[in-house]
Design an enzyme around this catalytic site. Structure first.
Site, mmCIF file in Angstrom:
data_model
loop_
_atom_site.group_PDB
_atom_site.id
_atom_site.type_symbol
_atom_site.label_atom_id
_atom_site.label_comp_id
_atom_site.label_asym_id
_atom_site.label_seq_id
_atom_site.Cartn_x
_atom_site.Cartn_y
_atom_site.Cartn_z
ATOM 1 N N VAL A 104 -10.967 76.201 -64.412
ATOM 2 C CA VAL A 104 -12.305 76.662 -64.047
ATOM 3 C C VAL A 104 -13.042 77.149 -65.294
ATOM 4 C CG1 VAL A 104 -11.785 77.263 -61.672
ATOM 5 C CG2 VAL A 104 -11.396 78.921 -63.464
ATOM 6 N N THR A 146 -6.747 80.537 -65.886
ATOM 7 C CA THR A 146 -7.272 79.417 -66.664
ATOM 8 C C THR A 146 -7.239 78.118 -65.882
ATOM 9 O OG1 THR A 146 -5.108 78.939 -67.567
ATOM 10 C CG2 THR A 146 -6.506 80.440 -68.833
ATOM 11 N N GLU A 147 -6.637 78.118 -64.731
ATOM 12 C CA GLU A 147 -6.516 76.868 -63.968
ATOM 13 C C GLU A 147 -7.480 76.872 -62.780
ATOM 14 O OE1 GLU A 147 -2.397 75.965 -63.210
ATOM 15 O OE2 GLU A 147 -1.833 76.629 -65.223
ATOM 16 N N MET A 148 -7.106 77.510 -61.628
ATOM 17 C CA MET A 148 -8.054 77.517 -60.513
ATOM 18 C C MET A 148 -8.620 78.916 -60.250
ATOM 19 S SD MET A 148 -5.921 74.846 -58.231
ATOM 20 C CE MET A 148 -7.006 74.216 -56.982
#
Lengths: 340, 955
Positions: A104, A146-148
Site C-alpha cells: 500500500v 508495507t504490504e496490505m
C-alpha cells in the site's frame, strides 16, 4: 370395584417388568465393545527423490469460488488498492516478477514474493517458515504495514457492506463474516492452485517420451550436481530449511545485509539459524523470476550458478547450466482455474 | 404422604431429575470416544516409528526425498493436537494434561532436531555425492592437471582418507585428514595458483564431510533417542488409568441409578397399595354405614336383583314377612312375598324396573291390620323396596278430610251469612236513611214556614237530633261496611295540605268556641301531593280532631305530619327521585286535654267502647269512631296508636302508606320567589302557632321574628325598623290584635306596614270597617298555608294601595239575601259535612240525600232550587238521577243541578250536560268555586242572560 383394582394391578405389573427389561438391556448396551477403526495412510516413496503432483484434489468448490473473489479483492488492504493477487498474480506465475513486492502507498517490501502456485503443498509458508499453514500465512500480509496494512475488523466491515459477500458467507458458513471464514475461503482457493501434469510429472509417471533427451540430461545434471539434495520431494523443495551460503558467505558478498537476510533467526533467535531459509520450490520456476529471498538473481542462469557455487561448492559448467535450465522448463504444470 | 398436587409435582420432578442425573452420569463414558482416543495414541506411536524409520533411511541415503519425513512430522503434530482434546469423562485431567504437555515438548524438540537433520544431511549428502567425482577428477587430471605433483598427491591422499572415512566412519582417520587439510590450506595460501581455489574448494568439502558427518550422526542419534515412544507409552498408561477410573465411576452411578429406579418403582407400588387399601377401607366403611342405616330403618327395606331375587333384606322387612332374614336371602321375591304386596301389584314393580322410574302405592295389609306404603326405587343393580307403615298417617288423612269438609261447610255457612249481612246492609242503609231524610227534610220545610220562636226552637232541636241520629246511622253503616270487607280504598292523587286544612276547618268552629288553638305543622320533606283516598284520610283526621276538641277544655290541638319511611326500604339519595316507592307518613293529633288513663288505653280501639261509661254521658259519641279509624288506617297501609298522660293531654298518631304524587303543585315556589328575603313579624301568644308561622316564613325564604304579645312586638319593631309585613293573632291576653294594630300604625316607620290578622273563626271582634281598615287582610284560623302565602305576596308587593287595604280579603261574607233551597246529594258523610259547612259559611242551609233515589224522593216531597249532585253514589248515581229528573219533572219545576265531579274530563262534561245538569264544581269542594257556581245560578235566574248560552259557556 374389584374390577378396577384388578386392572390397576395388571398395569403396574406390566410397567414394572418393562422397566426391569429396559434397564437390563441398557446395561448390556454399555458393555458392548465397539470395534476400533484404524485409519492410517502410509506413503511409500522411498526411491524417487521427486514425485508428481496429484492430478486431482477434492476441495469445496463454493469456498474456492469465494476464495478466488477474496483473493482478487483489494478491499482487503487499507487503501483498497492491494489485493493478494497484486503480488501473487496468477497470470504471472503466481508472483509479481519483482525483486521485492509493492504494498500500500507504494511501499516496497522486504522479500521476494513466493509463488502461490502449489503453495498448499509447502511444509511451511514464508521464507522464514513462520507460518505453519496457508491460513496462518494470510495474517502476515494483511497486517504488514508495507504490504496490505489492514486489519480484520476493517476488512469484515467492508465485506459486510456488500450483500453478495454477506449472502455467500451465510450460505457457506451459516454464520456472519469472520476472519477465520475469510482465511478458510482464501486458503481453500490457494489449495486449488496446484499445477499438475507438468511434462516432468508425466515422465515420472512412466511416460519416458514426455522429456526430450536434453531435458533428461538436464535432470541427470540436476541430480549429479547435488541440487536434488535440497530441491527434492514433490515440489522440488519447499520441505526443509537450508543455510544460504555454505561454501562462502553469499550475503556478505552481495552486501547490504538486512534483517530480511537473517531468515530463520528472526523466528527462532538461534545463531545457528542465521541465514537459514526455507528451500523454495522449483515447480514452475521459469515463471517465478527473480529468484532468492532478495530477488537478487534476475535470471535462472544467474540463480543456478549462484546455487552451484555457494550451496554445492562446485564449478559451474555453462553447458550443464543450460541443460538444467532446459530441465527446469519441464517443471511447469497446468493451472485449472475455477471460473469466478 | 401428603397428597397436595403441588407437593406431588415437586416431589415427582425432583425424583425424575435425580434419576436423570444418575443415568446421565452412568452413561458418561462414551466407549466410542474411548476407542477413538486410544486409536489416536496408537497412531502417534506408529507415526513416531515411521518418522524414525524415515530418518534412518535418509541417513543411509535410502530416502532421497524428505516428503515422507515432513508428512510424518506434520501428522504427528496434528495427532498431538487431537490427543490434547481430553475426553469429557476423564475426571482428573491434570495428570493427563501434564503428560500431554510433556509429550508436546518432546515432539517440538524432535521437530527442531529434524529440521537441523534435514539441512545438515542435505549438505553432507551433497558433499558425499561429489566426493567420488572429485577423486576421479583429481586422479584423471581434468581441472586439476595444472596442479603440482606434490599438491596433487597430498590432495589425493586426503581425498582417499576422506573416502575411506565416509565409508567406514573410522574415527582414527579424522586427525590424519585434518592434518592433511591444514597442510593443503597452507600450501594453497603460500602458492596461490589457478588450481588453488579448487584445492580450497576440495578442502571445504572435506571439512564439511568431517563436520557434518559427525553432526548428522549426532542428530540421528538424538532423534532416535528421544523418548517419544516412552512418552506416548506413558500417555497411554495415564489415560488408561483415568479411563478405568471413569468407567468405575460410571459403573457406580449405573448401580445407583438402577437402585434408585427400583426404589422409585417400589415407592410407587407402595403408594398404589396404600391407595388401594384406603379405597378398600373406605368401601368397607361405607358398606358398614349403609348396612347400619338399613338395619336401623323403621321402614322395611328389601333390595332386589333384576331377576327378582332378594339381595338384601333388613330386620324390619323380615319381621313383616315373619321369617328370618337369612332364610329370605336369594329367594324369589314373588314367592316369599304375600300376594297383596307382591303379585297383585306386579305391574307396578315391572314398570319400575323396565322404565327405571320410581313407583309407589298404598295397600291395606290384613295380617297386620295396617296400611303400608310401598315405594319402589330403581337402583344400580335392580330395585330397592321400602315398606312403610302408614296406618297413623292414613287415619290422620281421613280426619283431615273430615275436618276439611266440616270447615268447608262452616265456610259456606259463613259466606252465606256474610252475604246475608251485606244484603241486610244494603237494605238497611236505604231503609234507615229514608225515614231520616224524611225527618230532616220535613224539619227544613218547617223552618221555612212561619213559626213562633218557641216552635222554631223545637224545630231546631228536632233538626239537630235528626242530624245527630243520621250521623250515628252513617257511622254504624260505615263500620258495618268495613267489617263486611266492602270498603274500597281509592288511589287518586290529591293535595295533602289541603286535605288536612279541610279536616281542620270542619272542627274549627267547635274548637274556637272553646277557645282552643287549632293548627297543623308539616315537616319539610312531606310531599305536597300523595296518591291515596283523600276522603278516608280526612275521615280519620276529622275523627281524631273532633275527639281531641271534645276532650280538651283549654289549650290547643295541633296536627303534626312527618315522614317515617323506614331507612332500609328507601335509598337515601333517591328519596325524591323514586316516586313509585310508597312512603310511610305519620300524622299525630296532639291535644292538651284530659288525657286517658293507662288501663283504659287497650279498650280504646275496640268498637262500642268509650273510656268509661261516664264519658258517654258527658261527652256523647257512639264509640265507633276510633274503631273505624283503626280499620281505615290498616286499610291504608298503616296503624294507629295513642300516647297519653292524664291531665296533660293525649297524642293520637297514625300512619298511612302512600306514593308521592308527582303532579300536585303546591305553588309554594311561586310564593317563595316573591317573599324571598322579606322581613316578617309574627305576633301570637300561642307557641305552636308561632312555631308554625316561623316555619312557613322560613320555607318562603323570609326573615321572621316572633313576639308572644303586643308589648314585645312593639319593642321588636322599635329596634328593627325594616319589617315588610306583620302577622298578628287577634286573641291575645295582654293586648288584643286590634289594639296592637293601632299602636303599630302610630309608630314612625310603620305607619304603612301591612298587617295580616289571624282570627279564630266565629270570633268577630272586628266588626267595623274602620277597625278592619287597620289590616291589609283578615284570615281565619286554622292557618291555611297557600292562602297565607298569597296574602303575604300581595302584602309585600302592593303595600300601600289604599283601595286594597280597605277591602280585606276573605272575610266571611254576609248571608245571601236570597234564601235558596239547596239539596246536597252526597253519599260520603264527611264530604257531606264539608259541603254543608261551606254552604253554611255562605249563609245557606242545605238538605242531604245519600243517593239518587233519595234525591228523587226528596224532590217529590218539595221542590228545590239547586241540587248539588255528586255523580258517584250507590243505588242510583248522579247522572241517572239527573236524567230521571229531566224526564219526570216539568222543566219549570226542574231544579238547577250542579254536578260535583272528581275528574272533569272531556267526556264527563258532555255526559253531565246531556243528562240535564247545568253546572259543575270539581271535588274537593272549594268555597269559591261553589260560590261562583251559585252566583252563576243567580245570574242565570235573571232573564237578561239566556239560559242555554250561559250553560254552554260554563261547559
Amino acid at each position: 370395584m374389584g374390577r378396577i383394582h384388578r386392572q390397576r394391578h395388571w398395569l403396574m405389573v406390566i410397567l414394572f417388568s418393562l422397566v426391569i427389561l429396559l434397564s437390563w438391556q441398557w446395561s448390556l448396551v454399555v458393555k458392548m465393545p465397539v470395534s476400533a477403526q484404524w485409519d492410517l495412510t502410509t506413503r511409500t516413496a522411498e526411491d524417487q527423490p521427486i514425485e508428481p503432483i496429484p492430478l486431482h484434489l477434492s476441495l469445496n468448490l463454493e469456498k474456492v469460488v469465494l476464495g478466488k473473489q477474496l483473493f482478487h479483492d483489494p478491499k482487503l488492504s487499507r487503501t483498497s488498492t492491494v489485493s493478494c493477487a497484486s503480488c501473487h498474480n496468477l497470470a504471472t506465475g503466481g508472483v509479481d516478477r519483482r525483486s521485492r513486492s509493492r504494498g500500500v502507498n507504494g511501499q516496497i517490501g522486504t522479500v521476494n514474493a513466493l509463488t502461490v502456485l502449489n503453495s498448499g503443498f509447502q511444509f511451511k509458508q514464508f521464507w522464514d517458515g513462520r507460518a505453519a499453514s496457508l491460513e496462518e500465512q494470510i495474517d502476515g500480509p494483511i497486517h504488514d504495514e508495507t504490504e496490505m496494512g489492514s486489519n480484520w475488523p476493517e476488512i469484515i466491515e467492508r465485506l459486510n457492506q456488500s450483500p453478495d459477500y454477506v449472502r455467500t458467507f451465510n450460505q457457506i458458513y451459516h454464520e456472519d463474516i469472520s476472519a477465520d471464514h475469510i482465511k478458510d475461503a482464501i486458503a481453500t482457493f490457494e489449495r486449488s492452485l496446484y499445477t499438475p501434469n507438468a511434462r516432468f510429472d508425466q515422465f515420472l509417471r512412466g511416460n519416458t517420451h514426455a522429456l526430450t533427451n536434453t531435458e533428461k540430461k538436464g535432470y541427470q545434471r540436476f541430480k549429479a550436481y547435488g541440487c536434488v539434495a535440497c530441491h527434492q520431494g514433490m515440489l522440488l523443495g519447499g520441505n526443509m530449511y537450508q543455510k544460504f551460503g555454505i561454501f562462502g558467505d553469499y550475503i556478505k558478498d552481495r552486501g547490504n545485509e538486512s534483517k530480511a537476510d537473517w531468515g530463520r533467526y528472526n523466528v527462532t533467535g538461534k545463531a545457528k539459524d542465521r541465514y537459514v531459509f526455507k528451500v523454495p520450490s522449483l515447480r514452475n520456476v521459469i515463471s517465478t523470476a527473480p529468484y532468492f529471498h532478495d530477488g537478487s538473481a534476475k535470471t535462472l542462469d544467474e540463480a543456478i550458478k549462484i546455487m552451484i557455487r555457494y550451496q554445492l561448492g562446485r564449478e559451474a559448467n555453462q553447458n550443464d547450466v543450460d541443460l538444467i535450465i532446459q530441465f527446469f522448463q519441464t517443471l511447469s504444470g497446468e493451472l485449472n482455474e475455477v471460473p469466478s | 404422604m401428603s397428597y397436595q398436587p403441588f407437593q406431588k409435582i415437586l416431589g415427582g420432578g425432583i425424583t425424575l431429575m435425580l434419576l436423570g442425573g444418575l443415568v446421565t452420569q452412568s452413561l458418561s463414558v462414551d466407549s466410542q470416544r474411548h476407542q477413538r482416543y486410544r486409536t489416536l495414541i496408537a497412531q502417534q506411536l506408529i507415526t513416531d516409528t515411521t518418522l524414525n524409520k524415515s530418518v534412518l533411511k535418509s541417513r543411509y541415503a535410502l530416502l532421497t526425498s524428505y516428503d515422507p519425513l515432513v508428512r510424518s512430522l506434520s501428522e504427528q503434530l496434528s495427532l498431538q493436537e487431537k490427543v490434547e482434546q481430553i475426553p469429557s469423562y476423564i475426571g482428573n485431567r491434570q495428570a493427563l494434561q501434564r503428560q500431554l504437555r510433556n509429550n508436546q515438548n518432546i515432539f517440538r524438540h524432535k521437530e527442531e532436531l529434524l529440521e537441523a537433520f534435514k539441512s545438515n544431511n542435505a549438505v553432507l549428502k551433497n558433499s558425499l555425492t561429489y566426493l567420488p567425482e572429485l577423486v576421479k577428477e583429481v586422479r584423471q587430471g581434468g581441472r586439476y592437471k595444472h596442479l603440482s605433483q606434490r599438491k596433487t598427491s597430498q590432495l589425493q591422499a586426503m581425498l582417499d582418507n576422506v573416502l575411506l572415512y565416509s565409508l567406514s566412519t573410522d574415527k582414527a582417520l579424522v586427525p590424519q585428514i585434518e592434518n592433511q587439510m591444514s597442510q593443503l590450506e597452507k600450501l594453497s595460501i603460500a602458492e596461490p595458483d589457478q588450481a588453488s581455489d579448487r584445492i580450497l574448494l576440495a578442502v571445504a568439502h572435506t571439512r564439511i564431510i568431517l563436520k557434518y558427518r559427525l553432526e548428522v550422526d549426532r542428530l540421528t542419534r538424538r532423534i532416535l533417542e528421544l523418548p517419544t515412544a516412552k512418552a506416548i507409552g506413558s500417555l497411554e498408561r495415564t489415560y488408561t488409568k483415568h479411563y478405568q477410573d471413569a468407567v468405575q465411576r460410571a459403573e457406580i452411578y449405573r448401580l445407583l441409578s438402577f437402585g434408585y429406579l427400583l426404589a422409585i418403582a417400589g415407592g410407587i407400588a407402595y403408594l398404589v397399595i396404600k391407595r388401594q387399601q384406603r379405597l378398600i377401607r373406605e368401601q368397607q366403611r361405607s358398606q358398614q354405614r349403609l348396612s347400619g342405616i338399613l338395619k336401623s330403618l323403621t321402614d322395611a327395606f328389601i333390595a332386589l336383583t333384576p331377576q327378582w331375587q332378594v339381595s338384601y333384606i333388613n330386620p324390619k322387612a323380615a319381621e313383616i314377612l315373619q321369617h328370618d332374614a337369612q332364610d329370605l336371602l336369594n329367594q324369589d321375591f314373588w314367592q316369599i312375598f304375600p300376594d297383596e304386596l307382591g303379585l297383585k301389584h306386579r305391574q307396578v314393580y315391572q314398570t319400575a324396573l323396565q322404565e327405571q322410574a320410581q313407583q309407589s302405592f298404598e295397600v291395606f295389609y290384613p295380617p297386620h291390620q295396617s296400611w303400608l306404603e310401598v315405594r319402589i326405587f330403581p337402583s344400580v343393580d335392580g330395585l330397592s323396596l321400602f315398606f312403610q307403615d302408614v296406618t297413623s298417617r292414613k287415619q290422620a288423612e281421613n280426619n283431615l278430610k273430615q275436618v276439611n269438609a266440616e270447615l268447608q261447610a262452616a265456610k259456606d255457612a259463613a259466606d252465606q251469612a256474610s252475604q246475608v249481612k251485606g244484603e241486610f246492609l244494603a237494605n238497611m242503609s236505604h231503609e234507615l236513611r229514608t225515614p231520616m231524610n224524611a225527618v230532616i227534610g220535613m224539619t227544613s220545610l218547617l223552618t221555612h214556614t212561619s213559626l213562633t220562636p218557641q216552635q222554631q226552637d223545637f224545630v231546631d232541636t228536632i233538626r239537630s237530633s235528626g242530624d245527630a241520629l243520621l250521623c250515628l246511622i252513617n257511622d254504624i253503616l260505615d263500620f258495618s261496611k268495613i267489617e263486611a270487607g266492602k270498603l274500597d280504598i281509592e288511589a287518586q292523587p290529591f293535595n295533602l295540605k289541603l286535605c288536612i286544612e279541610d279536616a281542620l276547618k270542619l272542627v274549627a268552629p267547635r274548637a274556637f268556641e272553646k277557645g282552643l288553638e287549632l293548627a297543623y305543622l308539616t315537616e319539610p320533606e312531606i310531599p305536597c301531593g300523595i296518591v291515596g283516598d283523600i276522603t278516608r284520610l280526612r275521615q280519620v283526621l276529622v275523627n281524631l280532631l273532633s275527639n281531641a276538641v271534645k276532650f280538651t277544655e283549654s289549650g290547643e290541638v295541633i296536627v303534626h305530619v312527618k315522614d317515617v319511611t323506614p331507612e332500609s326500604t328507601i335509598d337515601a339519595e333517591n328519596l325524591n327521585q323514586d316516586p313509585s316507592h310508597p312512603r310511610l307518613l305519620q300524622f299525630s293529633v296532639q291535644d292538651t286535654g284530659i288525657g286517658i288513663p293507662q288501663d283504659r288505653m287497650a279498650r280504646l280501639f275496640k268498637s262500642f267502647s268509650q273510656v268509661d261509661a261516664s264519658t258517654t254521658r258527658k261527652y256523647g259519641g257512639t264509640g265507633l269512631g276510633l274503631a273505624i279509624s283503626q280499620r281505615l288506617c290498616e286499610l291504608m297501609g298503616g296503624r294507629i296508636w295513642v300516647e297519653s298522660e292524664v291531665g296533660a293531654g293525649s297524642t293520637f298518631s297514625f300512619t298511612i302508606s302512600a306514593q308521592v304524587a308527582a303532579d300536585i303543585d303546591d305553588s309554594s315556589h311561586l310564593v317563595q320567589d316573591k317573599l324571598q328575603g322579606k322581613r316578617i313579624l309574627i305576633v301570637d301568644d300561642n307557641l305552636t302557632n308561632r312555631k308554625i308561622l316561623t316555619l312557613l316564613a322560613d320555607i318562603w325564604g323570609m326573615h321572621a321574628q316572633a313576639a308572644s304579645g303586643g308589648p314585645a312586638a312593639i319593642e321588636t319593631l322599635k329596634q328593627h325598623p325594616q319589617f315588610d309585613v306583620a302577622v298578628i293573632d287577634m286573641q291575645m291576653p295582654q293586648m288584643d290584635g286590634l289594639t296592637l294594630a293601632k299602636h303599630i300604625h302610630r309608630l314612625e316607620p310603620y305607619q304603612e306596614l301591612p298587617l295580616v290578622m289571624l282570627s279564630s273563626l266565629g270570633v268577630e271582634a272586628i266588626a267595623t270597617p274602620t277597625d278592619k281598615s287597620y289590616f291589609f287582610a283578615i284570615l281565619n284560623k286554622p292557618i291555611q298555608e297557600l292562602q297565607l302565602g298569597e296574602v303575604l305576596v300581595r302584602a309585600v308587593t302592593q303595600p300601600s294601595d289604599p283601595v286594597e287595604r280597605t277591602k280585606p280579603i276573605h272575610t266571611p261574607s254576609a248571608p245571601n239575601p236570597q234564601p235558596l233551597k239547596i239539596l246536597l246529594a252526597e253519599d260520603v258523610v264527611v264530604n257531606q259535612k264539608v259541603a254543608l259547612l261551606i254552604l253554611k259559611q255562605m249563609g245557606y242551609e242545605a238538605d242531604v240525600a245519600n243517593n239518587g233515589v233519595e234525591v228523587l224522593e226528596a224532590l217529590h216531597r218539595q221542590p228545590y232550587d239547586v241540587v248539588l249532585m255528586d255523580l258517584q253514589m250507590p243505588e242510583m248515581d248522579g247522572l241517572t238521577a239527573a236524567r230521571n229528573i229531566q224526564i219526570s219533572w216539568p222543566s219549570e219545576t226542574q231544579p238547577y243541578i250542579i254536578a260535583l265531579t272528581a275528574n272533569a274530563m272531556q267526556g264527563d262534561r258532555e255526559k253531565c250536560l246531556e243528562a240535564g245538569m247545568h253546572d259543575y264544581v270539581s271535588k274537593p269542594i272549594r268555597s269559591e268555586e261553589l260560590k261562583a257556581a251559585l252566583d252563576r245560578y243567580t245570574v242565570i235566574q235573571q232573564p237578561s242572560i239566556p239560559h242555554s248560552a250561559g250553560a254552554k259557556e260554563i261547559f
